[in-house]
Design an enzyme around this catalytic site. Structure first.
Site, PDB file in Angstrom:
ATOM      1  N   GLU A 216    -152.950  10.897  56.787  1.00 26.71           N
ATOM      2  CA  GLU A 216    -152.863  11.786  55.621  1.00 26.71           C
ATOM      3  C   GLU A 216    -151.410  12.013  55.206  1.00 26.71           C
ATOM      4  O   GLU A 216    -151.100  12.049  54.019  1.00 26.71           O
ATOM      5  CB  GLU A 216    -153.578  13.123  55.893  1.00 26.71           C
ATOM      6  CG  GLU A 216    -155.061  13.011  56.244  1.00 26.71           C
ATOM      7  CD  GLU A 216    -155.912  12.234  55.231  1.00 26.71           C
ATOM      8  OE1 GLU A 216    -155.462  12.027  54.083  1.00 26.71           O
ATOM      9  OE2 GLU A 216    -157.019  11.822  55.599  1.00 26.71           O
TER      10      GLU A 216
ATOM     11  N   HIS B 104    -154.429   3.015  50.987  1.00 27.59           N
ATOM     12  CA  HIS B 104    -155.209   2.428  52.071  1.00 27.59           C
ATOM     13  C   HIS B 104    -154.837   0.972  52.294  1.00 27.59           C
ATOM     14  O   HIS B 104    -154.439   0.274  51.375  1.00 27.59           O
ATOM     15  CB  HIS B 104    -156.709   2.582  51.795  1.00 27.59           C
ATOM     16  CG  HIS B 104    -157.177   3.982  52.017  1.00 27.59           C
ATOM     17  ND1 HIS B 104    -158.259   4.529  51.394  1.00 27.59           N
ATOM     18  CD2 HIS B 104    -156.668   4.952  52.818  1.00 27.59           C
ATOM     19  CE1 HIS B 104    -158.410   5.785  51.802  1.00 27.59           C
ATOM     20  NE2 HIS B 104    -157.447   6.068  52.661  1.00 27.59           N
TER      21      HIS B 104
HETATM   22 ZN   LIG Z   1    -156.907   7.812  53.351  1.00 28.91          ZN
END
Ligand SMILES: [Zn+2]
Ligand SMILES: [Zn+2]
Length: 176
Positions: A132, A141
């Site tokens: 995070e 990602h």
């Molecule tokens: Zn993520």
């Protein structure tokens, strides 16, 4: 680049400093601890018995603005979280607002009926926390399954990740 860690007073005791250090190690950035002081959390859904992760981020954002925290903030809570359209989430980040949250609820072995293990818990909170914070520092990602920025869909996938960012994500983090 820096980050701050707000460890809810109900989260597993005594782990905030080691988790801060591990996230620093994974991302190669400095962190600091915010002394917990009555952050008001709203967004509990009585039927689901979960907090809305977006609602928690809105609370955190308000506190960040009011108290003038400069660095992006990661909140760690013991409560199970959901997001619209998701049965549960391990965590959520709003990079444009500099706020993120991670739940320890599903990171404990006992949630899955396994024997408790502090090392497992620490590893998972460090990986989820670094993931995070990675978003807060501009990472998205990653398809590399062992990279911390891979988006795990299960505990096994989380456990399969290593406590590192892959070379491509490292280069992005360093602005390369
Ligand atoms: Zn993520
Ligand atoms: Zn990566």
């Amino acid at each position: 680049m820096r980050f701050a860690l707000y460890w809810d007073h109900r989260s597993p005791e005594g782990l905030q400093r080691p988790i801060q250090r591990r996230i620093e190690g994974i991302l190669g950035v400095k962190g600091s601890l915010i002394e917990p002081n009555g952050l008001l959390l709203t967004g509990f859904d009585m039927l689901r018995r979960q907090y809305s992760a977006p609602a928690l981020l809105t609370c955190l954002e308000a506190a960040r603005r009011r108290r003038g925290w400069e660095d992006p903030v990661l909140l760690v809570v013991p409560d199970d979280l959901y997001a619209p359209g998701e049965e549960y989430v391990f965590g959520l980040a709003r990079p444009e607002r500099g706020t993120a949250v991670v739940s320890t609820a599903r990171l404990h072995n006992h949630f899955y009926g396994r024997a408790p293990c502090d090392d497992d818990l620490m590893d998972r909170v460090a990986k989820e926390g670094a993931h995070e914070v990675g978003h807060l520092l501009g990472l998205e990602h990653c398809d590399e399954r062992e990279c911390v920025m891979y988006a795990p869909r299960s505990l096994d996938e989380l456990d399969r990740k290593r406590k590192m960012v892959c070379p491509a994500c490292t280069a992005l983090l360093r602005g390369g």
